[in-house]
Design an enzyme around this catalytic site. Structure first.
Site, short mmCIF file in Angstrom:
data_model
loop_
_atom_site.label_atom_id
_atom_site.label_comp_id
_atom_site.label_asym_id
_atom_site.label_seq_id
_atom_site.Cartn_x
_atom_site.Cartn_y
_atom_site.Cartn_z
N HIS A 57 0.93 -1.14 0.07
CA HIS A 57 0.02 0.29 -0.21
C HIS A 57 1.21 0.94 0.27
CE1 HIS A 57 -4.12 1.98 1.82
NE2 HIS A 57 -3.62 2.72 0.60
N HIS A 59 1.57 5.44 -2.71
CA HIS A 59 1.14 6.19 -3.03
C HIS A 59 1.76 6.30 -3.65
CE1 HIS A 59 -3.25 6.18 -1.34
NE2 HIS A 59 -2.72 5.59 -0.56
N GLU A 144 -11.54 -1.34 -4.21
CA GLU A 144 -12.73 -0.78 -4.31
C GLU A 144 -12.49 0.95 -3.52
OE1 GLU A 144 -15.34 -0.56 -1.62
OE2 GLU A 144 -14.64 -1.76 -0.73
N ASP A 304 0.45 2.42 3.88
CA ASP A 304 0.34 3.36 3.11
C ASP A 304 0.70 4.70 3.18
OD1 ASP A 304 -2.01 4.53 2.52
OD2 ASP A 304 -3.35 4.99 3.68
N HIS A 308 1.98 14.44 1.78
CA HIS A 308 1.55 15.83 0.53
C HIS A 308 2.50 16.22 1.33
CE1 HIS A 308 -2.62 14.13 -0.01
NE2 HIS A 308 -2.36 13.08 1.39
ZN LIG Z 1 -3.36 4.68 1.17
#
Ligand SMILES: [Zn+2]
Length: 445
Positions: A57, A59, A144, A304, A308
């Protein structure tokens, strides 16, 4: 090209064994007491070697938000944290929910990664017919996804969710499920914003515990009825653990480091820097989650990693609804977990299972990944379990140089990371080449 690592304590077969590892062409060809000659010899000086972490996980923000991270900087942070394989999320710009977007993303990131990678496709109400095409292109998993900002493609409709599960099962894919009952959260967010409740704790209360446990129960029951391969993410509360205990079946479950290492009481002062999609929970949840991880009720830990910029987070100090949830995490995950091992609250075999072996199995790349054995990829992390150090955002290697763990003392340090036999991270120096990371499709198809 061959490489031998000597004077190592190697985690293999469930325990640490002294010896050497020989890798040729990126694959482990020999392990044992006596090293054999190689083009490159690395002295581990008695430190531990673990299988590289498989982080399901992350990004890495490419394409579309490369001010936060890109595939190269994200994979630098990964190898500095002992991670050698990642699964990247689809909330890019454009969202990865069409075969064309998937193709474009693969073209964009090719030639940038230091680590091997898979990519996740976002499921929504108009792309289930495209699943065979996504499979052909090498999609690793399907999420999802209801955190798509201005393009809300989440599966709030239960009938739709059931259809999606059937479609993923028919395609032979892996479904990543979120524990978030969107109707409850949306309702709470609107209510809190109406009365100008704008702090971190308000944000946290907008995602009530029951919105997590209800969503988890619903998905576990539905996944069992369909028989789809499924993985439940962001488990964070005692209630969800109770649900898992009763209904888990063949579904695997995942926890995030911030749910294991931050709690709401200690983190309130961090404001937007502790603002997470599934919010930070209480001390009691942290204790029970770690127990569930130790016991194997929670199968995996994934970072995860969702960076930012500080500029993007800044408005959240005034009004939490004006900053995006998410924190950088891929580089700090292993040291935080090793600290628990040094405290005796987690065993080393469980750490390796949860961060490497189990994720590799779930992704269908075990035993090539996730274990140290002859025939496996030489994805290796050399760790000093006794080195104590202090986490500092400035010293991290992703694009954003902040962390909610600023100033935290940890015990256990990544010294070196090898990706398929290539020494890629060496005590703060980066070697290896951008683009050495391979798309997982090559490993599985
Ligand atoms: Zn995430």
């Amino acid at each position: 090209m061959s490489v031998t690592i000597v004077n190592a304590r190697i985690f293999t077969g469930g325990a640490l064994r002294e010896g050497a590892i020989v890798a040729e062409g990126g694959v482990i060809t020999r392990m044992g007491r006596t090293p054999s000659p190689a083009d490159e010899v690395i002295d581990a000086h008695g430190n531990m070697i673990l299988p590289g972490l498989v982080d399901m996980h992350v990004h890495f923000r490419e394409p579309g938000a490369t001010q936060k991270e890109d595939f190269h900087t994200g994979s630098r942070a990964a190898v500095a944290g002992g991670v050698t394989t990642v699964l990247d999320e689809p909330n890019n710009t454009p969202v990865i929910d069409t075969p064309a977007a998937l193709k474009q993303k693969l073209d964009t990131i090719r030639g940038k990664a230091l680590v091997d990678y898979g990519v996740t496709v976002a499921l929504n109400d108009h792309n289930l017919d495209a699943l065979p095409e996504f499979e052909r292109l090498g999609a690793t998993a399907y999420a999802e996804f209801d955190e798509l900002g201005d393009k809300p493609t989440g599966l709030t409709d239960a009938g739709m969710l059931l259809d999606a599960m059937k479609a993923v099962k028919d395609a032979g894919g892996l479904l990543l499920m979120n524990c978030r009952e969107a109707e409850i959260v949306d309702h709470e967010v609107a209510r809190l914003r109406r009365v100008s409740r704008n702090g971190l704790l308000d944000y946290n209360s907008s995602f009530p515990r029951v919105a997590e446990s209800v969503a988890a129960a619903k998905r576990l029951l539905m996944a069992e009825s369909v028989g789809v391969r499924a993985h439940l993410r962001e488990v964070s509360t005692v209630e969800t653990l109770r649900v898992l205990g009763a209904l888990k079946g063949n579904v695997t479950a995942e926890a995030r480091p911030d749910h294991l290492f931050l709690n709401e009481e200690d983190s309130a002062h961090l404001g937007p820097l502790a603002q997470q999609w599934t919010p930070i929970r209480g001390r009691g949840d942290v204790v029970e989650l770690l127990k569930a991880l130790s016991a194997g009720l929670v199968d995996t830990v994934a970072s995860d990693h969702a960076p930012h910029t500080l500029e993007e987070k800044q408005p959240g100090y005034k009004n939490i609804w004006d900053s995006p949830p998410g924190i950088p995490a891929v580089e700090t995950m292993l040291p935080l977990l090793l600290t628990e091992v040094s405290r005796g609250t987690l065993t080393l075999p469980r750490l390796v299972e949860a961060t490497s072996t189990a994720p590799a199995r779930i992704l269908g790349v075990h035993p090539r990944k996730g274990t140290i054995a002859v025939g496996s990829d030489a994805d290796l992390v050399v760790v000093n379990p006794n080195e104590e150090w202090t986490i500092a955002g400035e010293e991290l290697h992703g694009k954003t140089r902040w962390t909610p763990y600023e100033g935290r003392r940890v015990k256990g340090r990544v010294l070196m990371t090898l990706v398929r036999g290539t020494l890629t991270y060496d005590r703060g120096d980066f070697r290896g080449e951008a683009g050495q990371g391979r798309f997982l499709k090559l490993e599985t198809h």
